[in-house]
Write a protein that holds these residues in place. Structure first.
Motif, mmCIF file in Angstrom:
data_model
loop_
_atom_site.group_PDB
_atom_site.id
_atom_site.type_symbol
_atom_site.label_atom_id
_atom_site.label_comp_id
_atom_site.label_asym_id
_atom_site.label_seq_id
_atom_site.Cartn_x
_atom_site.Cartn_y
_atom_site.Cartn_z
ATOM 1 N N ARG A 117 -2.580 -2.783 -3.378
ATOM 2 C CA ARG A 117 -2.448 -3.696 -4.326
ATOM 3 C C ARG A 117 -2.057 -5.248 -3.545
ATOM 4 N NH1 ARG A 117 2.350 -1.084 -5.664
ATOM 5 N NH2 ARG A 117 4.159 -2.292 -5.732
ATOM 6 N N SER B 41 -3.421 3.821 -2.381
ATOM 7 C CA SER B 41 -3.516 2.652 -3.188
ATOM 8 C C SER B 41 -3.202 1.442 -2.499
ATOM 9 C CB SER B 41 -2.794 2.859 -4.608
ATOM 10 O OG SER B 41 -1.357 2.956 -4.370
ATOM 11 N N TYR C 44 -5.795 -1.059 -6.439
ATOM 12 C CA TYR C 44 -6.945 -0.418 -6.076
ATOM 13 C C TYR C 44 -6.406 1.239 -5.801
ATOM 14 C CZ TYR C 44 -11.338 1.031 -3.975
ATOM 15 O OH TYR C 44 -12.571 1.553 -3.711
ATOM 16 N N ASP C 45 -6.847 2.002 -6.195
ATOM 17 C CA ASP C 45 -6.642 3.536 -6.064
ATOM 18 C C ASP C 45 -7.646 4.328 -5.374
ATOM 19 O OD1 ASP C 45 -4.854 3.234 -9.154
ATOM 20 O OD2 ASP C 45 -3.971 3.462 -7.308
ATOM 21 N N TYR D 245 0.796 -1.216 0.098
ATOM 22 C CA TYR D 245 -0.056 0.031 0.148
ATOM 23 C C TYR D 245 0.865 1.095 -0.059
ATOM 24 C CZ TYR D 245 0.910 0.771 5.040
ATOM 25 O OH TYR D 245 1.479 1.235 6.280
#
Length: 523
Positions: free
Chosen positions: A481, A479, A496-497, A448
């Motif tokens: 991931r 974000s 994911y942002d 993150y």
């Protein structure tokens, strides 16, 4: 006549005054001169939690209206060293810190350190018998309650979180049960600024309006699992769902000698693993108002002597009792003959015979039917598996089921919003939630990016609750991931942002329910 009426009126008035007494006391006898005083807490209603303008409040203290429908007794103080020692003397109980290989977390002069020698007998500082016992896990406290229940013939438990706060407030609505400022807490609670890094006598602080020494000294276990409050109004609430935090944790209340004054507020909430064994954790007991009466003994069957060596049968006949010599039959209804040989010996005609050809046929059919059913089931299963294998495409070499687990999971994570699966990661103010199709206990690795910072990598053992697995970061990340799940690399397949979130609200995982975030371990 008037004298009798006056006397009756005075008796009724005295009864009413006793009933209105908010804090009559009772002493539970623990044996060998040791007692445990408890105070009657009357049923009632109150606002649990803290108002939004209360200083230093936690965002997990959302207010709710609570109705407690039963009176209960609550211990006047936390359980003391002397009281716990009495339990150990009688039962031989060994706490988890004593029986485990690593001991508890005791005071080492500047911090809590785990050592084998740290137990309730030695928390790292000197304790007198009237100090609250410490280094007690939740199961240790439960064991004490079970022992005490049997001894005093009352139901003894830990209080629920609502019962604890209701009793602590004693009708008050301020941050502490005497006044609303931190300076006032010095007289009612031992905390980090006035305790000198140790416990003090359990009854050494000022009492609240109901006569309880409550708040500070040691944090006290409650029955509830920790999680966000369910919105009210509620009646006799208790949280039984253990999956509402980042991991299952029990509620602790009251603050302690090692924590700041704000943690001794009436509404302040804490949490810890049920097996936490720290020198600032103890407990207080609650017991029922009514004594528990043992269940009535089952009615015994008539003795053989009373029935001439015979026990009654359901059909009104009788049969010879087992394990005893039979007395002479005196009943007017003698036992029926058991075999045709007995009947012939007594000159009578048997009314029923057993073991004929029809009985043998029935027995054979009863044995054959289960074998036929089992054979049929096996045949159907083999046929279904065979049919499935014939119609399935050949698997790709080196894969499971034709595809790697990583590829299958990556596809699941990347399904479009129209698939109905919804987002698999949700950002919140203090971290993020991960929801993946993965077995519990599997390792999930992630990366993150905090606001204005560099990427931070981490991993978690996947133990999802209803909303998935919570990861605490301290602030809302930019974000997130997933890089690996269940040992399979994800090749940064899912990113994911915060600026590219799914705005749909029809998925329960993504709905905005104003739920406060959960937190990392308090201990």
């Amino acid at each position: 006549m008037r004298l009798r009426l006056l006397t009756a009126s005075l008796l009724l008035l005295g009864t009413a005054l006793r009933a209105a007494d908010p804090a009559p006391a009772l002493s539970l006898e623990l044996g060998k001169g040791v007692t445990l005083p408890v105070v009657l807490i009357p049923k009632g209603t109150f606002m649990q939690g803290s108002p939004t303008d209360e200083a230093d409040r936690g965002n997990d203290e959302m207010q709710r209206f609570v109705n407690l429908t039963s009176d209960f007794y609550l211990a006047k103080t936390a359980v003391t060293v002397e009281q716990f020692e009495r339990f150990v003397q009688e039962t031989g109980y060994r706490t988890e810190a004593e029986s485990g290989p690593s001991g508890g977390f005791g005071w080492a002069g500047d911090t809590l350190v785990q050592k084998k020698e740290f137990t309730w007998r030695n928390p790292g500082f000197t304790q007198a018998p009237d100090h609250p016992v410490t280094i007690i896990t939740y199961p240790d406290a439960e064991a004490f309650c079970q022992w005490l229940s049997k001894r005093v013939k009352r139901k003894v438990t830990l209080p629920t979180e609502a019962q604890w706060e209701y009793a602590c407030r004693a009708g008050t609505t301020t941050a502490w049960h005497n006044l609303g400022d931190e300076a006032a807490s010095n007289s009612i609670a031992w905390h980090k600024k006035n305790a000198g890094n140790q416990t003090h006598p359990a009854a050494s602080s000022s009492v609240n309006p109901w006569g309880l020494h409550i708040g500070g000294n040691v944090a006290e276990w409650c029955l509830d699992w920790y999680g966000p409050y369910e919105s009210g109004p509620l009646t006799d609430p208790v949280q039984t769902n253990q999956n509402l935090s980042d991991k299952p944790r029990r509620v602790l209340r009251g603050g302690s000698w090692s924590r700041d004054p704000k943690n001794t507020r009436s509404a302040a909430r804490y949490r810890a693993d049920a097996r936490s064994r720290n020198a600032d954790i103890g407990f207080r007991v609650l017991c029922s108002v009514a004594e528990v009466t043992p269940p009535p003994a089952p009615k015994s069957a008539p003795s053989p002597a009373a029935t001439g060596g015979l026990l009654p049968r359901m059909d009104g006949g009788s049969e010879t009792s087992v394990g005893r010599p039979s007395a002479p039959v005196t009943s007017s209804h003698p036992a029926p003959p058991t075999t045709s040989h007995d009947a012939q010996a007594h000159g009578t005609t048997p009314t029923e015979t057993k073991g004929g050809p029809f009985d043998l046929l029935v027995g054979f059919m009863c044995l054959l039917c289960p074998l036929v059913v089992i054979s049929l089931v096996i045949w159907l299963v083999v046929r279904a598996v065979k049919s499935k294998n014939q119609g399935a495409p050949p698997p790709v070499p080196g894969s499971r089921g034709g595809r790697t687990a990583g590829a299958a999971l990556a596809d699941a994570l990347q399904q479009p919003s129209g698939s109905g699966r919804g987002p698999r990661i949700r950002l919140v103010e203090d971290g993020f939630w991960i929801l993946v199709d993965l077995a519990r206990g599997s390792t999930v690795r992630y990366v993150y990016r905090p606001h204005g910072g560099m990427d931070v990598s981490g991993q978690v053992q996947y133990q999802p609750g209803p909303d998935g697995q919570y990861v605490y970061t301290g602030a809302k990340p930019e974000s997130v991931r997933v890089t690996e799940a269940g040992g399979q690399p994800m090749d940064d397949a899912f990113v994911y942002d915060s600026d590219n979130r799914d705005t749909r609200r029809d998925n329960a995982f993504d709905r905005d329910d104003n739920r406060p975030p959960t937190y990392p371990s308090a201990y």
